[in-house]
Structures are given as C-alpha cells and as structure tokens.
Design an enzyme around this catalytic site. Structure first.
Site, PDB file in Angstrom:
ATOM      1  N   THR A   1       0.824  -1.213   0.000  1.00 39.27           N
ATOM      2  CA  THR A   1       0.000   0.000   0.000  1.00 39.27           C
ATOM      3  C   THR A   1       0.856   1.261   0.000  1.00 39.27           C
ATOM      4  O   THR A   1       0.498   2.266  -0.619  1.00 39.27           O
ATOM      5  CB  THR A   1      -0.911   0.016   1.242  1.00 39.27           C
ATOM      6  OG1 THR A   1      -1.735  -1.155   1.232  1.00 39.27           O
ATOM      7  CG2 THR A   1      -1.796   1.241   1.270  1.00 39.27           C
TER       8      THR A   1
ATOM      9  N   CYS B   1      -5.032  -8.776   4.745  1.00 36.80           N
ATOM     10  CA  CYS B   1      -4.447  -8.531   3.420  1.00 36.80           C
ATOM     11  C   CYS B   1      -3.038  -7.982   3.513  1.00 36.80           C
ATOM     12  O   CYS B   1      -2.405  -7.725   2.488  1.00 36.80           O
ATOM     13  CB  CYS B   1      -5.332  -7.573   2.618  1.00 36.80           C
ATOM     14  SG  CYS B   1      -6.776  -8.379   1.900  1.00 36.80           S
ATOM     15  N   PHE B   2      -2.544  -7.747   4.729  1.00 40.35           N
ATOM     16  CA  PHE B   2      -1.146  -7.391   4.977  1.00 40.35           C
ATOM     17  C   PHE B   2      -0.736  -6.099   4.259  1.00 40.35           C
ATOM     18  O   PHE B   2       0.401  -5.959   3.820  1.00 40.35           O
ATOM     19  CB  PHE B   2      -0.210  -8.540   4.571  1.00 40.35           C
ATOM     20  CG  PHE B   2      -0.791  -9.903   4.820  1.00 40.35           C
ATOM     21  CD1 PHE B   2      -1.181 -10.276   6.097  1.00 40.35           C
ATOM     22  CD2 PHE B   2      -0.995 -10.791   3.787  1.00 40.35           C
ATOM     23  CE1 PHE B   2      -1.748 -11.521   6.333  1.00 40.35           C
ATOM     24  CE2 PHE B   2      -1.556 -12.037   4.007  1.00 40.35           C
ATOM     25  CZ  PHE B   2      -1.936 -12.410   5.290  1.00 40.35           C
ATOM     26  N   CYS B   3      -1.688  -5.169   4.161  1.00 36.48           N
ATOM     27  CA  CYS B   3      -1.425  -3.874   3.501  1.00 36.48           C
ATOM     28  C   CYS B   3      -0.941  -4.072   2.072  1.00 36.48           C
ATOM     29  O   CYS B   3      -0.067  -3.339   1.593  1.00 36.48           O
ATOM     30  CB  CYS B   3      -0.423  -3.049   4.300  1.00 36.48           C
ATOM     31  SG  CYS B   3      -0.985  -2.629   5.958  1.00 36.48           S
ATOM     32  N   ASN B   4      -1.486  -5.058   1.392  1.00 34.79           N
ATOM     33  CA  ASN B   4      -1.134  -5.315  -0.005  1.00 34.79           C
ATOM     34  C   ASN B   4      -2.418  -5.578  -0.783  1.00 34.79           C
ATOM     35  O   ASN B   4      -2.778  -6.732  -1.036  1.00 34.79           O
ATOM     36  CB  ASN B   4      -0.178  -6.507  -0.103  1.00 34.79           C
ATOM     37  CG  ASN B   4       0.485  -6.602  -1.464  1.00 34.79           C
ATOM     38  OD1 ASN B   4      -0.138  -6.323  -2.493  1.00 34.79           O
ATOM     39  ND2 ASN B   4       1.748  -7.001  -1.491  1.00 34.79           N
TER      40      ASN B   4
END
Length: 795
Positions: A127, A380-383
């Site tokens: 992100t 979503c692990f900032c992705n």
C-alpha cells in the site's frame, strides 16, 4: 527433521534460538510473524542498554564534543548500512527515515512529476507504494498498475522512457505471498530511461540484497524488519547518479547552509543525506543500529537457507492435509514451483477449507491461535493488489465490502462466501523446526475433519430438576462480583447489575481485557442505606449515594461493545480515587435510566429479536451457568493438559514444561465466568437446551449461548492471567470463531410490561423448564471422570 535437513535446514539454529531468544521459550510463545516484525535478540538489547546508559550522545546539529562524537557515530553507521548491501558512499547515499513507508513517501514527494511523467507500479506492491499514485496524479502524471510479467515485457519492448520522467516501482519480495520476482529486468528498464524504486522491506529481513547486482535507483527498507530493533528507523538508499531526480522544496532544520527569514532565499546542503533529513535525526536509534550490525549472529545466507527450508517443509505438509472426503484442508497462495530460495521467500500464505469446501474465516484461525499463544498475521497485509489477485476479489467487491461496513483489521472475514483476507505464516531467525510442528498440530487439531458428523440425539432436559445455588451481580461493569442470597429484579436484570461503568478519558468503558485490575475493585450495595460502597487493595473505602442527583452537565457518551450509551459522570473525588488505583485517567459513569440500549447477540445464528433494554452489560439480562457444566470443564482441563501445543507462559502458571503445561482446575472459580445465576441439579450443558424457563413466576427466554473471550483467563481474586480455561474450551465448545460457555437469558416482553409485579430471585428457588430447543453445539462432549479416561497422545 531429516526432510528439513534435506531442504537445507541447519539444526544448530535451535541452540542459537535458545541462546539469543530465550524469552520465547520462557513465555511459551510460538512466533510466526517475522514478516510483520523481527524480534530483537537479547544480546542486542543488552548491548544497546549498556551503550546508552554509559555513553553520551547529543544532537549532531550542535557543535560541542559530544555532538561531534554523535555525528561521527551516525556517519559510521551510514557506512555500515552501505556495506551491509555490498556498496559504499562512492556509489550510493543513505537517507535515514522513520521506516520504509517514509522512504517511499519521500520519493513520491520529490520525484519530478508533471503531465509528461509516468508512474508504474506492480499489482503486488505494498500500500505504501500504491499511495505514490496520489502524488503523481496530483501533477497530472499518468499511472499504471501492471503485473510483474507485464513490467518485464516492457523491458524487452521498444518502449523508451528517456523523453519524460518515469518511475517504476517493484517489490524485491511480495509481502503477501513471499514471491521474489526475477529482477534482471531492472538494468534494461534503466537503460531505456526509467528510474526504479525497489521496495526491499520484506526481502532484506531474510535475504542478502547486493546493490551491485540489483541496480535500483531508490531502495526503501526498515531496520526492525531485519534486526527487530530499533523500530521507527528506516532508510532510502539512493544511487549517486540518480540523486538529481529528487527535487527538494521544503527545508527543515539542519538541511540548509543559509536561509533568510521570509524564505525568499535558501541554500541547501550539498550532501543528499543532510539535504533530505529534515530536523534532528533519530540519533540514538542510529547509534543503536551499530550494535545490530555487529551482533548479527547468523549470516543472511544461512538465514535465507534455514527460513526457506522451514517454509518449504510447512507448505508441503499443508498441501498433503485432506479431510475425510478427500477435499484439501488448505488453499495456498502464490508459491512458485519448483521452489527455491531465490524465487520464494519464507512465507506461506493460505486459507483453510472445511470438509464442505467452505472457506474458514481467517479471524477464526487467528483467534484460536491466540488462545494457544501462537502469533500469526491475518488479513491482506497492507497489499491490496496481491490480496485481490490471490483471493479473486474484484474492484467492485472491495467497494461493495466497504459499503457494507467492512474495514481493514475488523472481524469480518467472509462476505458473500468470499474471504476478505488470508493467513500468513512467516519465518525468521527466531524460528526452528518445532515451531512448524506446533503449527501443524494446531491445524490438525482444529481444522481437519476426520469423519462426518454423527446424528446427535438431544437429552431429555425436562426431566431435570435444577435449582438456583448462587446469585451474583456486578454493580460496576468489569469489577468484582457481589454474591447475594436473594435480590430484586429490575427492567435490566438483577437490580443495579452493571448500572455503573469505569470509563477512560476517550469515553470507552474499561474492561478487564484492557485493565485486569478492575476485578480487584469490590463494589457492595446496601439498598436499605441507599449507598454503593467501593473498596480496593490499599485504598480507603469510597461511598457513593444511590439517590445522588448528578449534574446534567456531566452527561457522558460511553462506548460499550460497539454501542454508544449515555450516562452521567461522578465528580472529581470519585474520578481521583479510580485514577489513583488504576493508574490511568478515568471516571465513574452511571447509565441514564431513560436511555434505551437493546440487547443483541454476538453469536452467529442467534436471532436478535429481543426488545430487552440493557444497562452496561454486554448482551443480555442474565448469564446462567450450571454447576455440572463447570465441573465438566474442570475434568476437560485435566485431559486437555496433553493437548498443549507449547508451554503456557501465563503469569499464574508455574509449569514451563514444553507440551505438558499442567493447570490445577481448582484454580478456576465459577466467578471467573461472571455468571448471574448458577444452577445445580441438571446435566452438563443442559442450559443450552432451555428456550424458556420460569423462576418463581418470572419468565426468562433464551438469548443464545455466551461467546467467551480472554477475559475468562483472568483470575478474579488476583488479576493474574494465563491461557486457561479458554484454551480447554476451544477443544470442545467451539463453533467457528466462537467459544461458547454459559447461556444468556432476557426477561420476556410480557413480564417487562408487568410493572405491578415485584420480581425477586432467591438461592434455592426451583427452575421450571417450560420449553426446550436444539443447542448450537449439538454434540455435547461430556468428559468421563479423569481416572476413567483413556490416555490421549500428546500434541
């Protein structure tokens, strides 16, 4: 172990883990989230403490001898950073930042965007990279989101970028899947005139990055991903030949050689580092970084080999897991086959599948893991790009999910049958083979269905003759119980039950999960005298009048379990007493009598049809638990000792023996579950089958089972915490993400309207079961007496 060694695993890593990360063993924690943050070694922390407590450091912008020494230390660490990545100050510069995100943002802010410029990033970028599009679009630049394969094709095409500024951002390793792209296309893109921004934050945690081989213009990273400490420190490494691309406008302290007061003239420093490090740098953190480099106990090549072996072994084992009907237990995302450590990082990302093929919500897995002291990462692990790609989520799905109320980090893990995130297991220097075995045992215990569910015949509950054996009310929410023999019933349950709440300075009702010391606050009501007494260890008694008219100016909004309630706050004397005992600013609030807050169940599948109004209680008027259920739980605890995945590490647990963490069930008390009504004379868990009951003419209706959290692991007499009894409850009282124990009831609408009646509950009163229902947990697992039970293979 032999299979792991064939994959390149070095068993000597286990001795190193015990020597450098002994707190993991003593705390009983299985740490599987190195991609989130590495853990600092104990030697590093000791060296930093010794250095900072015996050496002097000062602002390097000053000119004294201490400042000069600090400046030299900073410059030394810059060189250490560059050497770590196989280059020197002759070819690269280091700009210290607060982390990788800040480094990426710096490039976005200072790249020469224009209507002719272009920004391209890969689908699987973090992100923090995607956010650069805002800077580019603001200046009219074109932006594109391409797959890594499409970016690679650009390098082989006839496209040239020399005519206009072009920035292409790629990850050295995808933080979602661990996939490492082949970066040999970078020189070709640079030869065509493009500038390359490499997000190396995930990659450098477990792999050696050689910037002579990877010719990126800008490289962003965070040091805590590598060493665990210091946090809040990262860097942007810039190739000397690309420095001119970063166009500085803002000037902060230390970045200029001269400036006039109105800003009309400014001269920046020549050094790129000094030009872009606005204000005083984090010089103590930078000084600490020297110890991190010097005390690195394994080379990155060994770290890469070991962690890859662990992830490859785990992936293979998960792939082989099947339900009784042959359906796979796991859906694994993104791993490259045949795999090797150059193409795949030490990450296994997946979702669980039930025997029906339905996806198990990632939050269900995360919550169960937490009960067993296993640290993982889900979501979503900032992705966003990788998440959409692997989970099959369209842009419209994301917009629709957001419109329905879903937010990152919330508990909504399945929408319209699709997962909103995944489970990520990531390995680092702290991990050893036993960590993988523990995780596999955990998965097999909870998520592998060995046989179809059998048809269950419900017990004949109406033959039971239960009676009330104990009554408890909790005048102040989350504080100690008040035991009574008889007590009047009001419109919200037992009169005055949870009518007060301790509220912090943000308006949130404090609960024991945040502040365990609440259970040591002992409220006592004297209705005849019209007072509420409040006691706590080492505190003088506080007396609160039940008839005191509180100031209307003190009406306070209180957040309780996602609801907004209204109450009136007491004055400074009460607030100071609570603040002194709890060590945090807080006040006592009494719920407004005319404020309506309707009961609602937190358990999926329970209809929220009740019109019952609540005080500050979580869900319903009464929590009922049978003594038989409680006694059965204690028997289950004796058996579940052999189900321990790891040492407990709890603050009240004396045993640290791996795989055999024994708890004395007698340490668990009924009031740890905070019931209002305790009954005896029925079968274990019979209360789950009661749809409607009559107590001395008072009609109560079922409001579903009570979903339990870590609060039941807090010993109410001492405020100490461990992993029981919740850990045992997960083994036999779980429905998806919910762990159920006890049953909730509300006063029927008919009795609520009967204001002329004066209801009272009394110890010894019989309970008539008027109507029964099928419980949510249909298979009632009742433990045999401990000395009759068969032995269970240890996990």
């Amino acid at each position: 172990m032999q299979q792991l060694q064939r994959l390149g695993y070095d068993s000597d890593a286990e001795q190193l883990r015990d020597a450098h990360f002994s707190r993991l063993v003593s705390n009983g924690t299985i740490y599987l989230d190195t991609a989130g943050a590495a853990l600092p070694s104990e030697q590093l922390l000791k060296a930093v403490f010794q250095d900072l407590s015996t050496s002097l450091y000062a602002n390097p912008h000053s000119q004294g001898p201490v400042s000069s020494g600090t400046f030299e230390r900073v410059q030394l660490v810059r060189e250490m950073v560059l050497r770590f990545f196989k280059v020197s100050h002759k070819t690269h510069s280091v700009i210290f930042t607060s982390g990788a995100t800040s480094a990426l943002k710096l490039v976005g802010e200072h790249f020469p965007w224009s209507a002719e410029a272009t920004f391209i990033h890969s689908v699987t970028n973090h992100t923090s990279v995607v956010g650069i599009t805002s800077y580019a679009k603001d200046k009219g630049a074109s932006t594109s989101c391409l797959s890594l394969e499409e970016i690679k094709e650009l390098s082989n095409s006839d496209t040239a970028f020399a005519a206009s500024p072009t920035l292409i951002a790629v990850p050295a390793e995808c933080n979602f899947s661990g996939v490492k792209p082949d970066l040999t296309f970078i020189p070709k893109l640079r030869a065509k005139g493009a500038s390359i921004l490499l997000d190396a934050a995930k990659f450098v945690a477990t792999s050696q990055l050689d910037l002579n081989e990877v010719e990126a213009d800008f490289v962003a990273l965070s040091f805590y991903k590598i060493f665990g400490y210091p946090t809040g420190l990262g860097a942007l490494i810039v190739r000397k030949e690309s420095e001119a691309l970063l166009q500085k406008k803002y000037f902060g302290g230390g970045t200029v050689t001269a400036a006039v007061r109105d800003g009309s003239f400014v001269s920046f420093r020549d050094s790129l580092s000094e030009r872009f490090e606005d204000g005083s740098i984090s010089f103590l953190s930078i000084a600490s970084l020297q110890h991190a480099f010097q005390l690195q106990h394994l080379s990155m090549d060994i770290v890469q080999k070991n962690t890859f072996a662990l992830s490859e072994y785990l992936c293979g084992e998960l792939t082989q897991l099947k339900h009784y009907n042959g359906r796979p237990v796991c859906e694994i995302y993104g791993r490259v086959y045949p795999s090797n450590s150059k193409a795949q990082g030490p990450v296994v990302t997946f979702n669980m599948k039930r025997a029906s093929g339905e996806t198990v919500g990632h939050k269900e897995v995360e919550k169960l893991a937490a009960v067993h002291n296993i640290q993982i990462r889900t979501g979503c692990f900032c992705n966003p790009g990788a998440c959409q790609q692997y989970l099959g989520l369209t842009d419209e799905d994301i917009r629709s999910n957001h419109a329905s109320g879903h937010r990152c980090w919330d508990d909504t893990d399945i929408i319209n049958g699709k997962p909103t995130g995944a489970i990520r297991i990531s390995f680092g220097t702290v991990n050893v083979a036993t960590d993988v075995e523990v995780w596999l045992k955990f998965i097999k215990r909870y998520f592998v269905t060995a046989a179809p569910a059998a048809e269950i015949r419900l017990p004949s509950v109406p033959n039971d003759k239960p009676v009330i054996t104990s009554l408890y009310l909790y005048p102040i929410k989350s504080c100690a119980a008040m035991s009574v023999q008889a007590w009047p019933v009001g419109p919200h349950g037992l009169l005055y039950d949870r009518e007060w709440s301790v509220v912090d300075d943000t308006g949130a009702a404090l609960q024991q999960k945040r502040e365990p010391k609440l259970c040591l606050i002992r409220p006592e009501l004297d209705i005849d005298k019209g007072v509420l007494y409040i006691d706590a260890p080492s505190m003088s008694r506080l007396t609160v009048s039940l008839t005191e008219e509180l100031d209307d100016n003190n009406i306070t909004a209180v957040r309780v379990c996602g609801d907004r309630c209204q109450g009136k706050a007491y004055g400074a004397k009460v607030s100071e007493w609570l603040t002194s005992f709890l060590g945090r600013p807080c006040s006592l609030v009494r719920k407004l009598s005319n404020h309506m807050r309707l009961a609602r169940s937190r358990v999926a599948g329970v209809a929220n049809s009740s019109k019952a109004s609540l005080s500050f209680s979580n869900e319903a008027h009464f929590l009922v638990i049978s003594q038989a259920s409680f006694e059965d739980l204690k028997c289950q605890m004796l058996q579940s000792a052999s189900f321990s995945f790891s040492p407990c590490g709890g603050s009240s647990c004396s045993s640290k023996i791996s795989g055999n963490c024994m708890h004395d069930p007698d340490e668990i008390q009924m009031h740890d579950f905070r019931p209002n009504v305790v009954v005896n004379g029925c079968q274990p868990y019979a209360e789950d089958t009661w749809k409607r009951i009559d107590v001395d003419g008072l009609n109560l209706q079922s409001f579903g089972p009570c979903s339990r959290c870590q609060m039941v692991n807090i010993r109410q007499l001492s405020a100490k915490q461990d992993l029981e009894p919740l850990r045992t409850l997960t083994t036999y009282r779980r429905v998806k993400a919910q762990i159920l124990f006890g049953h909730l009831f509300t006063i029927t609408a008919t009795d609520l309207k009967s204001s002329s009646e004066s209801w009272q509950l009394t110890v010894g009163a019989p309970i008539d079961v008027v109507e029964t229902q099928a419980p949510i947990i249909q298979e009632v697992v009742v433990s045999p007496h401990p000395n009759q039970s068969e032995s269970i293979d240890s996990f």
